[in-house]
Design an enzyme around this catalytic site. Sequence first.
Site, PDB file in Angstrom:
ATOM      1  N   ASP A   1       7.478   1.877  -2.414  1.00  0.00           N
ATOM      2  CA  ASP A   1       7.843   0.743  -3.267  1.00  0.00           C
ATOM      3  C   ASP A   1       7.888   1.193  -4.715  1.00  0.00           C
ATOM      4  OD1 ASP A   1       7.834  -0.976  -1.140  1.00  0.00           O
ATOM      5  OD2 ASP A   1       6.126  -2.180  -1.807  1.00  0.00           O
TER       6      ASP A   1
ATOM      7  N   LYS B   1      14.628  -5.715  -0.643  1.00  0.00           N
ATOM      8  CA  LYS B   1      14.124  -6.767   0.240  1.00  0.00           C
ATOM      9  C   LYS B   1      14.905  -8.065   0.070  1.00  0.00           C
ATOM     10  CE  LYS B   1       9.253  -5.248   0.131  1.00  0.00           C
ATOM     11  NZ  LYS B   1       8.985  -4.850   1.525  1.00  0.00           N
TER      12      LYS B   1
ATOM     13  N   GLY C   1      -0.095  -5.232   0.367  1.00  0.00           N
ATOM     14  CA  GLY C   1      -0.741  -5.514  -0.904  1.00  0.00           C
ATOM     15  C   GLY C   1      -2.254  -5.594  -0.839  1.00  0.00           C
TER      16      GLY C   1
ATOM     17  N   ARG D   1      -1.427  -0.635  17.428  1.00  0.00           N
ATOM     18  CA  ARG D   1      -2.057  -0.615  18.756  1.00  0.00           C
ATOM     19  C   ARG D   1      -1.396  -1.631  19.669  1.00  0.00           C
ATOM     20  NH1 ARG D   1      -6.133   2.741  19.675  1.00  0.00           N
ATOM     21  NH2 ARG D   1      -7.458   3.367  17.943  1.00  0.00           N
TER      22      ARG D   1
ATOM     23  N   GLY E   1      -0.845  -1.912   3.742  1.00  0.00           N
ATOM     24  CA  GLY E   1      -2.251  -1.565   3.559  1.00  0.00           C
ATOM     25  C   GLY E   1      -2.523  -0.076   3.536  1.00  0.00           C
TER      26      GLY E   1
ATOM     27  N   GLY F   1       3.443   0.735  -0.218  1.00  0.00           N
ATOM     28  CA  GLY F   1       3.834  -0.230  -1.231  1.00  0.00           C
ATOM     29  C   GLY F   1       2.941  -0.118  -2.440  1.00  0.00           C
ATOM     30  N   SER F   2       1.948  -0.976  -2.500  1.00  0.00           N
ATOM     31  CA  SER F   2       1.080  -1.029  -3.660  1.00  0.00           C
ATOM     32  C   SER F   2       0.182   0.198  -3.771  1.00  0.00           C
ATOM     33  CB  SER F   2       0.202  -2.283  -3.565  1.00  0.00           C
ATOM     34  OG  SER F   2       0.981  -3.374  -3.106  1.00  0.00           O
TER      35      SER F   2
END
Lengths: 295, 199
Positions: free
Chosen positions: A25, A82, A154, A166, A215, A236-237
């Site tokens: 990102d 996005k 995030g 999983r 995450g 991302g973050s």
Amino acid sequence: MSQNVGTARVKRGMAEMLKGGVIMDVVNVEQAKIAEAAGAVAVMALERVPADIRAQGGVARMSDPDMIEKIKAAVSIPVMAKARIGHFVEAQILQSLGVDYIDESEVLTPADMENHIDKWNFTIPFVCGATNLGEALRRINEGAAMIRSKGEAGTGDVSNAMTHMRSIGGEIRRLSTLREDELYVAAKNMQAPYDLVKEVAETGKLPVVLFTAGGIATPADAALMMQMGADGVFIGSGIYKSGDPAARAAACVKATTFFDDPKVLADVSRGLGEAMVGINVADLPVAHRLAERGW
Amino acid sequence: MRVGVLALQGDFREHLFALEECGVSASLIRRPSELAAVDALVLPGGESTAIANLARSFDLFDPLKARISAGMPVYGSCAGMILLADRVLDAAVGQETFGGLDITVRRNAFGSQVDSFETDLDFAGITNPPVRAVFIRAPWVESVGPSVEVFATFEHAVAVRQGALLATSFHPELTGDNRIHRFFIESVARPALEKAAVK
């Protein structure tokens, strides 16, 4: 000789080229250049990373075309952007800008609480999020050419990504153990088209590339997802909310390639500075959980 | 013949399957010791910038360049073609290639992903049926040196050979048609290795 654009093979093939790579990102040209120099295989151009969308609240929408075009002009690697779930006009706009992939993303505020975009109507390929196999196959049925497990964007908490990988992997393995006459009920139970369920049962894998997102904040997180069977990772973050984005970006790229070599993983994990602070998913109110968006 | 597939990033598994179907011993290459154990190499599709970066970081770049100069047979598709090219247009800042092929390639020459396409292609010697060629943000060959043969053309040259090096702008590994891999093994790599063995 005639040429065919936008075929399933061309759309899915693009995702094949991203495998073993990291998609990052970025919110501006400077970050995009850092990502490219670090070895990212693509960048996701957006105005706010998920951690900021979370912190600031409000409706999150497609990014400004100006910002997307500046990033496109600044790097040679693919640029993704996005669109909101179900917002097919945002998707039309992104296609007209010539971005390389659209992420129909739960990170933005959904525009349609029942339907996703009919992705077969587009030349540009789409990646969609999924928390389980049924959701992944519904998206593929709508024309998604790539799937990413959703995780919880995030947060810097990898536990939801783990749950989703999983779940998708486990359901694929379970399908391959069923008798052929049991696949009808399996399709009914997972609310997925029978033909796709049958294909997965026969091949033991999704018909499209499967990345992980949501995450991932450290090289070890990236390698964990690769060992869980992901074809690549979205971060991302996790990069630009950390102390040293350039070093962390490069380390995550290396960890994704050498995901099964703990010695390399130890080396690349050294001296990266602060990871993003993060939020435990368990502390998030249900209304703020992005992974539950999408139907 | 032991054939490696550079497995730093990209669709290396598809190349591995194609090679295995051609009946050669194929393996994935991420380390200098693994490179040293193969006779020929395939550079897969992927992002040429990411692959070159990783090769540099993990001490594969110089050994690979040296092996190519020393005559190791190599086939590169798409990003692999860029990595084999001596000259690259529209490259990223500071982008390096292994080189060896006396060609100038233009990256992403056909446009962005919305312009990616598939088409039937006449590839020298492989005609019936024609090759179904998948072009994904593909490069083309803008110019070639005197010792480079052009094997296929679509607007520009899209398949070239120079000695033991073969490169295509497109992705035969995505179609299940192994004729180009077979051509590389039987008509490019094997003769080159036999000639080297005689010397």
